[in-house]
Every structure is written in structure tokens, then in C-alpha cells.
Enzyme design. Sequence first.
Site, short mmCIF file in Angstrom:
data_model
loop_
_atom_site.label_atom_id
_atom_site.label_comp_id
_atom_site.label_asym_id
_atom_site.label_seq_id
_atom_site.Cartn_x
_atom_site.Cartn_y
_atom_site.Cartn_z
N GLY A 185 -0.98 8.78 3.84
CA GLY A 185 -1.24 7.99 5.04
C GLY A 185 -0.07 8.10 5.98
O GLY A 185 0.65 9.10 5.99
N ASN A 186 0.15 7.05 6.73
CA ASN A 186 1.25 7.04 7.70
C ASN A 186 2.56 7.46 7.05
O ASN A 186 3.21 8.42 7.46
CB ASN A 186 1.33 5.61 8.28
CG ASN A 186 2.43 5.47 9.31
OD1 ASN A 186 3.37 6.26 9.34
ND2 ASN A 186 2.34 4.47 10.15
N LYS A 222 4.55 -11.57 6.22
CA LYS A 222 3.52 -10.56 6.01
C LYS A 222 2.17 -11.18 6.30
O LYS A 222 1.99 -12.39 6.14
CB LYS A 222 3.54 -10.07 4.56
CG LYS A 222 2.95 -8.68 4.37
CD LYS A 222 3.96 -7.62 4.75
CE LYS A 222 3.42 -6.24 4.58
NZ LYS A 222 4.49 -5.23 4.81
N GLY A 226 3.34 8.53 3.72
CA GLY A 226 3.36 9.74 2.89
C GLY A 226 3.27 11.02 3.69
O GLY A 226 4.02 11.98 3.45
N GLY A 269 0.24 9.52 -1.85
CA GLY A 269 -0.17 8.83 -0.61
C GLY A 269 0.02 9.77 0.56
O GLY A 269 1.09 10.39 0.71
P1 NAD Z 1 -1.84 4.09 4.97
O1 NAD Z 1 -3.03 3.24 4.90
O2 NAD Z 1 -1.57 4.87 6.20
O3 NAD Z 1 -1.85 5.13 3.75
C1 NAD Z 1 -2.04 4.76 2.42
C2 NAD Z 1 -2.26 6.04 1.61
O4 NAD Z 1 -2.43 5.68 0.23
C3 NAD Z 1 -3.50 6.82 1.99
O5 NAD Z 1 -3.22 8.21 1.91
C4 NAD Z 1 -4.51 6.45 0.89
O6 NAD Z 1 -5.49 7.46 0.70
C5 NAD Z 1 -3.59 6.30 -0.29
N1 NAD Z 1 -4.15 5.48 -1.36
C6 NAD Z 1 -4.84 4.32 -1.22
N2 NAD Z 1 -5.21 3.87 -2.45
C7 NAD Z 1 -4.72 4.74 -3.35
C8 NAD Z 1 -4.79 4.82 -4.75
N3 NAD Z 1 -5.44 3.89 -5.48
N4 NAD Z 1 -4.17 5.88 -5.35
C9 NAD Z 1 -3.53 6.81 -4.61
N5 NAD Z 1 -3.45 6.79 -3.28
C10 NAD Z 1 -4.04 5.77 -2.65
O7 NAD Z 1 -0.59 3.14 4.61
P2 NAD Z 1 0.95 3.40 4.89
O8 NAD Z 1 1.32 2.69 6.14
O9 NAD Z 1 1.24 4.85 4.73
O10 NAD Z 1 1.62 2.57 3.70
C11 NAD Z 1 1.79 3.12 2.39
C12 NAD Z 1 2.73 2.23 1.58
O11 NAD Z 1 3.98 2.12 2.28
C13 NAD Z 1 2.26 0.79 1.37
O12 NAD Z 1 2.73 0.34 0.12
C14 NAD Z 1 2.94 0.03 2.50
O13 NAD Z 1 3.06 -1.34 2.20
C15 NAD Z 1 4.27 0.74 2.51
N6 NAD Z 1 5.04 0.63 3.75
C16 NAD Z 1 4.49 1.00 4.95
C17 NAD Z 1 5.29 0.93 6.09
C18 NAD Z 1 4.80 1.42 7.43
O14 NAD Z 1 5.63 1.47 8.36
N7 NAD Z 1 3.57 1.84 7.58
C19 NAD Z 1 6.59 0.42 6.00
C20 NAD Z 1 7.09 0.05 4.76
C21 NAD Z 1 6.30 0.16 3.64
#
Ligand code: NAD
Length: 414
Positions: A219-220, A105, A222, A217
Site C-alpha cells: 500500500g502507501n 487515532k 510498502g 504490504g
Molecule cells: P494501505 O492501506 O495503503 O496498505 C496496506 C497494505 O497491506 C496493502 O498492500 C494491503 O493489501 C496489505 N494488507 C492488508 N491486509 C493484509 C494481510 N492480512 N496480509 C498481508 N497484507 C495485507 O496502508 P498504509 O498506509 O500503507 O499502512 C500500512 C501500515 O503502516 C499500517 O500498519 C499503518 O498503520 C502503518 N503506518 C502508516 C502510515 C502512513 O503514513 N500511511 C504511517 C505510519 C504507520
Amino acid sequence: MAEMNPFKIAQQQLDEAAAKLGLDTATHELLRWPMKEFHFTLPVKMDTGKTRVFHAYRVQYNAARGPTKGGIRWHPDETIDTIRALAAWMTWKCAVVNIPLGGGKGGIICNPNELSETEKERLARAYIRAVAGELGVHKDVPAPDVNTTPQIMAWMMDEYETIVGHSHPGVITGKPLPLGGSEGRGNATARGGIYTVREAAAKISLDPSKATYAIQGFGNVGSCAARLLAEQGAKIVAVSDVKGGIFKEGGLDIPAVVEHFKQTGSVIGFKGAKDLTNEELLVLDVDILVPAALECVITGANANNIKAKLICELANGPTTPDADAILHKKGILVLPDFMANAGGVTVSYLEQVQNTYNYYWSLEAVCSQLDRHMTDAFNAVWKTREQAKVHMRLAAYMVSVARVAEACKLRGWV
Ligand code: NAD
């Protein structure tokens, strides 16, 4: 608080699995720590012409099963312990879905909202200049994570190829399609999670298409989960982002929420829905709860109030160990992070395979491979849960740790 340190949590989770598996002391100690880690100080020219100094990390946790693999996060609160924990979870994640990769990571301490596009590009390239010697398809392969995008991966790949002087698209995954990305990578984490929900729901006689969902969440991960579930006709009653959440008992119109999010930068204020806090979202009376934001949101303080029957952890580390024990006691089935959200790394692996062959598959071909890996992982973990009479997270740890330990032994490390 010590119990909220994600790396301590990751070590605690491993300790429990090691005890249950009867792991020998040397293997246990080896798996408790990253095998390599790098700390970087990156000077980057800002648009003003002034230099700003950023701090960054790359952790290569364990490479017994293959080259290390894991995303790069950009976050103001990044710490080495968060990255270590996430790298450990990547190790267990690659093992549980049985792909031939280890765990790693990376992270940069920064607030991307304060950076222009050109500053982001210079920061991405500076990071790669610092870490390039440690990367490559046979060494370590980064990918997107919180606040990093396919565009950032494209800059990083370009910088790497400039340094090594030849094409090497497999050095980074999560790239845009025209640069060797894979079909289905953008929403693979969410799609993979939905496959595990399908398998788990069947075990507890829950119809996932009739269930109610709350997703934290947007983001990507959620927002993709919300979109894919909505396409399947699921009733999503609540979603949220960092600014707060929205709730509608009859179910949200997800494409309209996506549109509202695009226009306003948040889900809050969506017409016809009630605003609610992220804390309220977690304890809603829904069938399936999907934490898809940050770590440590389900804790000893709120676990008792959680009403969902099934929790699909798409975020990394959303549940603290004290909360885990409470959820287990309440009979809530938890699909643990490193199993439920392994879809992203699985399609990243498939992207690397396609890059190596320089031959690209259809979305259907990618999804069917993803489904197979996710379903096999779920079944292996469920079987261990039944045989060892443990909860899902411990069962998933037992499957993964046993696989990594076996690789360490076969190599003669322990
Ligand atoms: P992202 O940055 O696209 O989205 C993160 C989301 O979380 C956003 O909607 C943001 O507004 C929200 N957020 C941030 N702080 C917050 C808080 N304090 N309370 C509530 N919401 C909050 O990130 P992502 O890629 O969607 O990743 C989200 C989670 O999934 C992370 O834990 C990441 O490690 C995990 N993850 C991501 C992937 C991937 O392929 N992108 C793969 C496995 C795990």
C-alpha cells in the site's frame, strides 16, 4: 486470544518501560489509558438512496506534549482497542522524534472496497461533522492511515472549514499539494524508515545498498519503501499484499511490479516471479525484513523461523511481545514501529508548520528536516539501548515514556 489484543500489547509494552524507568504509580496509570475517547454512530446516504449506519471512533490518548495527532483508518475489522493501541503508539511516536504533539487515532468500521467515491465522500464528511468540535490545530489533527487517502483528507478539511467558516488547512495533514499538503508527505513514512535502516545497518556493519529485502504490504507505505529502496539500487527479492506475495531471488524490477499492481490490483501473478504466501515472505532468508501491512503478523508461532538480521517495522504493531522476546534472543535487531515509521507524522508536523506560516518548503528542505528528526531519534534510542542494556523497542519506550512523563509532571498532572 487476549495476547493478540493490540491495546493489551501496548499496555504491556508501557508496563515494561515504566518498570525499567521506575515510574511512579500515578504517572504509570495515567499513561496506560486514553485521556479522551469518542464513539460515533454515523448515518450515511448510500447511492441507492438508502441510509447505512457506520460506527466510528476518535481517541485522544495524551496531550501533555501538545495537540493530539494521528491518522484515521477505514477497515472492516476496526475495534476501539485497535484505535486505543494506535493512539498510544502515536503518543510514543511523537515523543521519540521529539515533535511537540501528543497522540491520537481515529477509525471507521467499513469496507472501502464496497463504497463508491461519492459514498466515501459522504462518509468522510459525516465523520468530520461528528468530531469537528474536538478537532483543530490546537486540539487534535487527523491524517491518513490504512485505506484513507489525500482525497479523503481534502473532503474532511473542506467539511471542517465549512463548519468553522474560515480557512484552517492545518486541521488535517496528508492533504493533496494544491490544498496545503507538504512536499514529501506521500512517501514520508517509508523515507523516514529508510533513514533509520541506514543508521541501524551502520551499527551492525550491513551495507543497506547491498542487502536483500522482503517487504510485506504494497500500500502507501510498502510500495513507497519498495520504490525508494529500488531507486537506491537495493535488491528487493519479495513483496506482498493482502492477496499474497511474489519472490525473485535475483531481485524484483520494482517499477514494473508497480505497473503490474496498477493494472491488476495486486502484486501476485507478476511475470518472472514466483508467487508465495504472506507467511512464507516473513521467513525468507533476507538481510532486512520490512513488515508494512497490518498488526500482529510476527508472533510466537513464526518468530523462531525468521532469518532476517534487521527488521524495520513500518506497520504499526506487527510484532507480538512473545515474538519480540524470541527475536531479541536470536540477535535480530528490530527497529520498533513507533520509531521506524515516525516519518509520516514528522512530515505531517512539518505540513502543519507550513500551513501555519502559509509558506511552503522544497522537497529537499522537508527531507533534510525529516532526516534530522529520524537520525536523532535513532541515536537517542541506540544510546539508551547501550546504557540500559535493553532491546530497541524497550529502549524506544524508555526514551518516549520519559519525555511524556516529564511533560505530565511539568504540567502538575502528577
Ligand atoms: P494501505 O492501506 O495503503 O496498505 C496496506 C497494505 O497491506 C496493502 O498492500 C494491503 O493489501 C496489505 N494488507 C492488508 N491486509 C493484509 C494481510 N492480512 N496480509 C498481508 N497484507 C495485507 O496502508 P498504509 O498506509 O500503507 O499502512 C500500512 C501500515 O503502516 C499500517 O500498519 C499503518 O498503520 C502503518 N503506518 C502508516 C502510515 C502512513 O503514513 N500511511 C504511517 C505510519 C504507520
